[in-house]
Each structure stands twice: as structure tokens, then as C-alpha cells.
Design a protein around this motif. Structure first.
Motif, PDB file in Angstrom:
ATOM      1  N   LEU A  31       0.818  -1.283   0.000  1.00 38.59           N
ATOM      2  CA  LEU A  31      -0.084   0.092   0.143  1.00 38.59           C
ATOM      3  C   LEU A  31       0.729   1.156   0.096  1.00 38.59           C
ATOM      4  O   LEU A  31       0.768   2.085  -0.621  1.00 38.59           O
ATOM      5  CB  LEU A  31      -0.909   0.052   1.195  1.00 38.59           C
ATOM      6  CG  LEU A  31      -1.680   1.289   1.452  1.00 38.59           C
ATOM      7  CD1 LEU A  31      -2.629   1.602   0.319  1.00 38.59           C
ATOM      8  CD2 LEU A  31      -2.439   1.128   2.846  1.00 38.59           C
ATOM      9  N   VAL A  35       0.934   3.770  -3.057  1.00 33.45           N
ATOM     10  CA  VAL A  35       0.156   4.937  -2.939  1.00 33.45           C
ATOM     11  C   VAL A  35       1.013   6.153  -3.289  1.00 33.45           C
ATOM     12  O   VAL A  35       1.108   7.100  -3.887  1.00 33.45           O
ATOM     13  CB  VAL A  35      -0.582   4.975  -1.696  1.00 33.45           C
ATOM     14  CG1 VAL A  35      -1.390   6.378  -1.384  1.00 33.45           C
ATOM     15  CG2 VAL A  35      -1.820   4.103  -1.675  1.00 33.45           C
ATOM     16  N   ALA A 315      -4.929   9.979  -3.730  1.00 37.53           N
ATOM     17  CA  ALA A 315      -4.578   8.703  -4.062  1.00 37.53           C
ATOM     18  C   ALA A 315      -5.750   8.314  -5.172  1.00 37.53           C
ATOM     19  O   ALA A 315      -6.907   8.899  -4.822  1.00 37.53           O
ATOM     20  CB  ALA A 315      -4.837   7.849  -2.790  1.00 37.53           C
ATOM     21  N   LEU A 330     -12.638  -0.882   0.160  1.00 37.13           N
ATOM     22  CA  LEU A 330     -11.904   0.178  -0.494  1.00 37.13           C
ATOM     23  C   LEU A 330     -12.705   1.415  -0.876  1.00 37.13           C
ATOM     24  O   LEU A 330     -12.438   2.384  -0.274  1.00 37.13           O
ATOM     25  CB  LEU A 330     -11.003  -0.376  -1.572  1.00 37.13           C
ATOM     26  CG  LEU A 330     -10.363   0.787  -2.416  1.00 37.13           C
ATOM     27  CD1 LEU A 330      -9.401   1.545  -1.168  1.00 37.13           C
ATOM     28  CD2 LEU A 330      -9.681   0.306  -3.591  1.00 37.13           C
ATOM     29  N   CYS A 333     -13.351   3.975   1.653  1.00 34.13           N
ATOM     30  CA  CYS A 333     -12.620   5.247   1.913  1.00 34.13           C
ATOM     31  C   CYS A 333     -12.803   6.376   0.988  1.00 34.13           C
ATOM     32  O   CYS A 333     -11.749   7.228   0.914  1.00 34.13           O
ATOM     33  CB  CYS A 333     -11.125   4.487   1.917  1.00 34.13           C
ATOM     34  SG  CYS A 333     -10.851   3.027   3.284  1.00 34.13           S
ATOM     35  N   ALA A 343      -8.603  10.087  -0.664  1.00 33.66           N
ATOM     36  CA  ALA A 343      -8.679   9.139  -1.929  1.00 33.66           C
ATOM     37  C   ALA A 343      -9.683   9.387  -2.621  1.00 33.66           C
ATOM     38  O   ALA A 343     -10.784   9.874  -2.443  1.00 33.66           O
ATOM     39  CB  ALA A 343      -8.634   7.692  -1.095  1.00 33.66           C
ATOM     40  N   MET A 373      -3.515   4.055  -6.243  1.00 36.89           N
ATOM     41  CA  MET A 373      -3.828   2.915  -5.276  1.00 36.89           C
ATOM     42  C   MET A 373      -3.403   1.577  -5.550  1.00 36.89           C
ATOM     43  O   MET A 373      -3.350   1.199  -6.790  1.00 36.89           O
ATOM     44  CB  MET A 373      -5.420   2.816  -4.799  1.00 36.89           C
ATOM     45  CG  MET A 373      -6.043   4.059  -4.341  1.00 36.89           C
ATOM     46  SD  MET A 373      -5.449   4.643  -2.898  1.00 36.89           S
ATOM     47  CE  MET A 373      -6.250   2.894  -1.844  1.00 36.89           C
ATOM     48  N   GLN A 376      -6.162  -4.482  -5.041  1.00 35.88           N
ATOM     49  CA  GLN A 376      -6.700  -4.696  -3.356  1.00 35.88           C
ATOM     50  C   GLN A 376      -6.817  -6.137  -3.067  1.00 35.88           C
ATOM     51  O   GLN A 376      -7.187  -6.504  -1.918  1.00 35.88           O
ATOM     52  CB  GLN A 376      -8.178  -4.031  -3.476  1.00 35.88           C
ATOM     53  CG  GLN A 376      -8.287  -2.361  -3.820  1.00 35.88           C
ATOM     54  CD  GLN A 376      -7.106  -1.899  -2.937  1.00 35.88           C
ATOM     55  OE1 GLN A 376      -7.124  -2.002  -1.699  1.00 35.88           O
ATOM     56  NE2 GLN A 376      -6.364  -1.191  -3.460  1.00 35.88           N
ATOM     57  N   TRP A 379      -4.498  -6.161  -0.168  1.00 32.02           N
ATOM     58  CA  TRP A 379      -4.901  -5.064   0.864  1.00 32.02           C
ATOM     59  C   TRP A 379      -5.449  -5.531   1.900  1.00 32.02           C
ATOM     60  O   TRP A 379      -6.667  -6.440   1.815  1.00 32.02           O
ATOM     61  CB  TRP A 379      -5.551  -3.867   0.096  1.00 32.02           C
ATOM     62  CG  TRP A 379      -5.610  -2.764   1.006  1.00 32.02           C
ATOM     63  CD1 TRP A 379      -4.574  -2.208   1.587  1.00 32.02           C
ATOM     64  CD2 TRP A 379      -6.656  -2.073   1.268  1.00 32.02           C
ATOM     65  NE1 TRP A 379      -5.014  -0.768   2.129  1.00 32.02           N
ATOM     66  CE2 TRP A 379      -6.231  -0.806   2.002  1.00 32.02           C
ATOM     67  CE3 TRP A 379      -8.146  -2.130   0.959  1.00 32.02           C
ATOM     68  CZ2 TRP A 379      -7.224   0.023   2.402  1.00 32.02           C
ATOM     69  CZ3 TRP A 379      -8.883  -1.228   1.273  1.00 32.02           C
ATOM     70  CH2 TRP A 379      -8.295   0.048   1.964  1.00 32.02           C
ATOM     71  N   LYS A 386      -7.571   0.939   7.804  1.00 33.43           N
ATOM     72  CA  LYS A 386      -7.380   0.998   6.267  1.00 33.43           C
ATOM     73  C   LYS A 386      -7.190   2.386   5.785  1.00 33.43           C
ATOM     74  O   LYS A 386      -6.666   2.730   4.969  1.00 33.43           O
ATOM     75  CB  LYS A 386      -8.319  -0.091   5.722  1.00 33.43           C
ATOM     76  CG  LYS A 386      -9.657   0.183   5.537  1.00 33.43           C
ATOM     77  CD  LYS A 386     -10.264  -0.864   4.891  1.00 33.43           C
ATOM     78  CE  LYS A 386     -11.713  -0.515   4.892  1.00 33.43           C
ATOM     79  NZ  LYS A 386     -12.311  -0.543   6.141  1.00 33.43           N
ATOM     80  N   CYS A 387      -8.334   2.971   5.816  1.00 33.47           N
ATOM     81  CA  CYS A 387      -8.539   4.374   5.220  1.00 33.47           C
ATOM     82  C   CYS A 387      -7.433   5.306   5.891  1.00 33.47           C
ATOM     83  O   CYS A 387      -7.091   6.205   5.195  1.00 33.47           O
ATOM     84  CB  CYS A 387      -9.803   4.891   5.478  1.00 33.47           C
ATOM     85  SG  CYS A 387     -11.071   3.843   4.843  1.00 33.47           S
ATOM     86  N   ILE A 390      -4.307   4.856   4.125  1.00 32.40           N
ATOM     87  CA  ILE A 390      -4.404   5.721   2.743  1.00 32.40           C
ATOM     88  C   ILE A 390      -4.062   7.215   2.869  1.00 32.40           C
ATOM     89  O   ILE A 390      -3.111   7.671   2.703  1.00 32.40           O
ATOM     90  CB  ILE A 390      -5.598   5.293   2.097  1.00 32.40           C
ATOM     91  CG1 ILE A 390      -5.934   3.720   1.734  1.00 32.40           C
ATOM     92  CG2 ILE A 390      -5.672   6.387   0.731  1.00 32.40           C
ATOM     93  CD1 ILE A 390      -7.138   3.695   1.175  1.00 32.40           C
TER      94      ILE A 390
END
Length: 518
Positions: A31, A35, A315, A330, A333, A343, A373, A376, A379, A386-387, A390
Motif C-alpha cells: 500500500l 500509493v 490517491a 476500499l 474510503c 482518496a 492505489m 486490492q 490489501w 485501512k482508510c 491511505i
């Protein structure tokens, strides 16, 4: 492996190769790397792209990374010719290949159901029709003397070619590949490929998704044309599904004799699938992904249109979110009226896109954000951070713009210098040659196998399929040899790579923990 571009644009499916085993499959590292690092080139995550872990870029506070980079990816060597050697007369250019279709193609089923088919009609028709392959005499078997007669190579292969040895190491340790091992690989294989004296024979077990099998076989046929007489006799099983299935822990010790040699486009540290270049180097007509040479030019042109500092500081990911739970997570996010994780996530309706002529999915026009990104499939689904991960990665890149741009430029330079069809074909040739050395039996044509050649495929194709096949066709034999395959890693080098990976994972996870608590 349903590719799907997580790189600026938009190709559905995952294409992650095990190529560089040192690159972590732990998503935190992937990630961060994807990113923050890659804002420079919108390139789909093809077979070769995980070799970007070889880029010699020093991440903050991770001392082990620069030291290992030199081991994994030294500069390609081009030794100077010896001045003592007498000059040779110039060689005549090799004859250009051509394709002619003397008979009309078989009738296609043009019903709505057939048009919506998820497998290749072209390959099915080619395998069910009478052979249209030319009756040229068989090529001599590949031998050392035949190889030596060609012009020698003037370069060493990139260091990631050393993973050919690693992928084949289990069968070398087991004493080779037996017929029983090969038979076990059939359980999930899409097709069986046999090469005999330069001719290819295919036995199809089950249709692959879309045209993956068609374009994979086409790529191998182009290898036979590029290096006539150099591809040894061989017998292999190929699986066109996304995920690796040969679990390493099941074939240890006394179970090693049952280890199936199965080729596919991807793998990971827990599996033994033999990684092979991705089919879309020769084209992906279902989503209008051009053959690599043409796509590369589009990416290069698109990348040069806007300066990195003027791009959107977010992202970016675009793809079909419906195919995996991780992608659906995902989407959560994405920017909303109450939260902005830095994102910008766009869902792709490929049916609608195909109807409208792929106007918004051209990869070359999507270099508009500073960071991309990651795929996934690898990921982690961690609802608590997770968010935030990012957001942290993007914030870091925006607050370290010079370093982030430098990292992105390294990725861009790597694509421009290392991701080319010369290396793709050389990797294929070395991998198949080393694999053939392990066979404990003499390959023979299976009764059910059908000979395929460029004519038999092109003459059954139509539309975009035929266009991409013709565009990616090898036009003439390659006069010089492939690059020189480097030796295997020694134990110390493998230990260094493992330590580098673990250090990177720990470092990024520490950064994520800090971000989630602030």
C-alpha cells in the motif's frame, strides 16, 4: 488473476507476479509503496512490475533497503567488444514473417449468448478446425551448438531474472519433473502446451476467462518465431486463473514427488506456482488494453502531458469494485460529505464502457493524480485503520514532495528502461529452457493435442482480437541471442532480501500505527 488496473486506470483483475519474492505481500508495504511511490507512470500491474521493488530508492529510516537494492537490481552490463576480434561482414536482415489465410474462418455463433461469452471463441475454433499451419520442416532441436552459431548476446539480463532459478528450485531439489508430477498439475490447468522441434501443440481442458488462454498461447508462438530453433522440446500445464493454488506446505519431505509444476501469471511466498508473463503484453481486447509496445507509448505520452507537482494531490483507484470484498471495503474510503481520506475512488462499469467505446478508460490519459492505489487483492481488510493508512501515505507524499517525486521518477524510469518486450521474450525463453532441463521424460504429442501456429489463430480471429494479434506479431527472427541469464541467488543474498522485506514491513506498520493514533 483478473488484472484490473489499480494503476491509473482501470483494468479489472489482479496481475501480481511473484517475480521478486522480496517484495512483501503484506499489504501495508505494498500500500505504501504503491500509493506514495508511483505517481509517475500509469502502468498496469503486469507480470514484470513488481520488480519495481528493485528500485534503488532509500526510504526514510529504513537503513537496510539501499544496501539490498544493489544486490537485487544491478545495472545491466554491456561489455565493450574486444578490439582484437576481426570485423565480421554485415549479416543480411532476417526474412520478414507474413500471415495468409487461404480459407475463410469457421462460422462464429453471433447470437446474443455467444457475444456475451466469457471465453475465447477464436481459440476454440482454431482447435476444432483442420490445421492451417504451414507444412514447413521441423526445426532442429535446441542444442548448445545451435545456440552458439547465433550472434552472442551483448548484455546480462536484469537481476530479477534470477528468480527463474528460485521458482524452479523445488523441482530441481526433487530431482526433476516427472510425468506423474505433470499429470497432477492438470487438476486446475486451463491447457497443456507441448513444443516439439519448434512446433506448438495445445490440449485445452477448459476455457479460460475471456481471451487469456488465446493471448498466452499467442505470446508463446511469437517466442518461437523470435527465437527459431532455440526453444527446447517441453511439456507444461498452464492455469489462467488469478490466484496461485500449489501450496508449498503440502509438498515437503516425502510429499515432494507429488509436487505439480503449474504455470500461471502470479504467485506468492506460500505457493509454488511457476510465474509466467501476463497475457496482456500481447493485448486484452475485452477492455481495450493494447499490446504493450503500443500501450507503453500511450503511457509515456500521457505521463509527459502534466507535471507531477500540478497533479491532483490524492490517491487514485479505478476498477470494478464488485469482484472482491476487499475492493468493496476500499470504496468506503472514498471522499464523502463527512470524511475525506485523501482518496478518489471510481467504480468502473465495463459493460457500459465497452458500449461507449472505452472513452474514459484509456490508460494513457489517466496520469492526473500524484499517487495510485495498490491492487486490492493483497490489501488487508482492517476496518480500524485501512482508510487512515491511505490518508497517512498521501499526507506523507504531500509533505515530502521532492522525495515522493523522486520515488515516482524512479518507477517511471524503471518502466521505460526495463519493461520492454525484449525482456519479456528473454524471460520466457530462459524460463522455458531451464524448465525443460528438469523434465525426466521425453515430450511427445498427446493424442488430443492440436497444432497451433500464428496462421491458425489469426485466421479464426476478427475485430479487435485480430487487430491486437497482428499488432503484437513478431515480424522477423531475432538475429542475436537473448540476454545472459544471471546465476541463482546465494543463501546470503536471499537472507538479505528477506531481512529487507521484513524491515520494510515493520517500518510501514509503525508509520500506520502512528497515523491511526493521531
Amino acid at each position: 488473476m483478473a488484472m484490473e488496473v489499480a494503476a491509473a486506470g482501470a483494468v479489472d483483475g489482479q496481475r501480481s507476479s511473484k517475480f521478486v519474492a522480496a517484495l512483501s505481500r503484506t499489504s501495508a508495504t505494498f500500500l505504501f509503496f504503491s500509493v506514495v511511490v508511483v505517481g509517475a507512470v500509469a502502468v498496469s500491474t503486469r507480470w514484470i512490475t513488481t520488480t519495481t521493488s528493485t528500485l534503488q530508492v532509500s526510504f526514510p529510516t529504513t537503513a537496510a533497503i539501499p544496501a539490498a537494492a544493489a544486490v537485487l537490481h544491478p545495472k545491466t552490463q554491456h561489455p565493450s567488444p574486444s578490439p582484437q576480434l576481426p570485423s565480421r561482414p554485415p549479416r543480411p536482415p532476417p526474412a520478414a514473417y507474413s500471415i495468409s489465410c487461404p480459407t475463410p474462418p469457421l462460422r462464429r455463433n453471433t447470437s446474443h449468448a455467444a457475444r456475451a461469452s466469457k471465453s475465447s471463441q477464436t481459440l476454440g475454433l482454431a482447435l476444432s478446425s483442420s490445421s492451417s499451419c504451414r507444412s514447413d520442416p521441423d526445426l532442429p532441436p535446441a542444442t548448445t551448438s545451435a545456440t552458439a552459431a547465433r550472434s552472442p548476446s551483448n548484455s546480462s539480463c536484469p537481476s530479477y531474472f534470477r528468480f527463474i532459478h528460485e521458482d524452479l528450485r523445488p523441482w530441481r531439489a526433487a530431482g526433476g519433473v516427472t510425468r506423474a508430477m505433470l499429470a497432477r498439475a492438470r487438476a486446475t490447468a486451463s491447457f497443456r502446451l507441448v513444443v516439439l522441434r519448434g512446433r506448438a501443440f495445445v490440449q485445452r481442458f477448459r476455457p479460460a476467462f475471456q481471451t487469456r488462454d488465446l493471448f498466452t498461447i499467442w505470446g508463446i508462438l511469437q517466442l518461437l518465431r523470435r527465437y527459431p530453433g532455440r526453444v527446447p522440446d517441453l511439456d507444461l500445464m498452464f492455469d489462467c486463473v488469478d490466484w496461485p493454488v500449489v501450496r508449498a506446505h503440502l509438498y515437503r519431505g516425502e510429499h515432494a514427488p507429488f509436487m505439480p509444476p503449474l504455470f500461471r501469471y502470479c504467485g506468492d511466498d506460500r505457493t509454488l506456482d511457476i510465474v509466467f508473463p501476463d497475457w496482456s503484453f500481447w493485448g486484452w481486447p475485452e477492455i481495450n488494453i493494447k499490446p504493450w509496445d503500443a500501450l507503453y507509448k500511450d503511457l509515456k505520452d500521457g505521463n509527459s502531458k502534466g507535471k507531477w507537482f500540478s497533479r491532483e494531490p490524492y490517491a487514485y483507484w479505478k476498477g470494478n469494485a464488485a469482484v472482491a470484498t476487499s475492493r468493496q471495503e476500499l470504496v468506503k474510503c472514498n471522499v464523502s460529505s463527512t470524511q475525506d481520506w485523501n482518496a478518489r475512488i471510481y467504480t468502473q462499469d465495463w459493460f457500459k464502457e465497452s458500449k461507449e467505446g472505452y472513452k474514459t478508460s484509456n490508460l494513457g490519459s489517466q496520469c492526473t493524480h500524484r499517487s495510485l492505489m495498490p491492487l486490492q487483492h493483497y490489501w488487508p481488510v482492517r476496518d480500524d485503520n485501512k482508510c487512515a493508512s491511505i490518508q497517512y501515505a498521501v499526507d506523507w507524499g504531500n509533505s515530502h514532495k521532492q522525495l515522493a517525486q523522486r520515488i515516482g521518477k524512479e518507477a517511471s524510469d524503471f518502466v521505460q528502461q526495463e519493461v520492454n518486450m525484449d525482456h519479456v521474450y528473454d524471460y520466457m525463453l530462459h524460463l522455458l529452457t531451464e524448465y525443460a532441463k528438469l523434465l525426466k521424460f521425453k515430450p511427445t504429442k498427446p493424442p488430443e493435442a492440436v497444432e497451433v501456429c500464428p496462421e491458425s489463430l489469426v485466421c479464426q480471429a476478427g475485430g479487435t482480437e485480430k487487430k491486437f494479434l497482428m499488432e503484437s506479431m513478431v515480424k522477423s527472427a531475432h538475429d542475436s541471442g537473448p540476454c545472459d541469464l544471471p546465476p541463482p541467488f546465494n543463501p546470503q543474498e536471499l537472507t538479505m532480501l528477506k531481512q529487507r522485506k521484513e524491515n520494510s514491513i515493520r517500518q510501514v506498520e509503525m508509520w500506520e500505527r502512528r497515523a491511526s493514533t493521531t
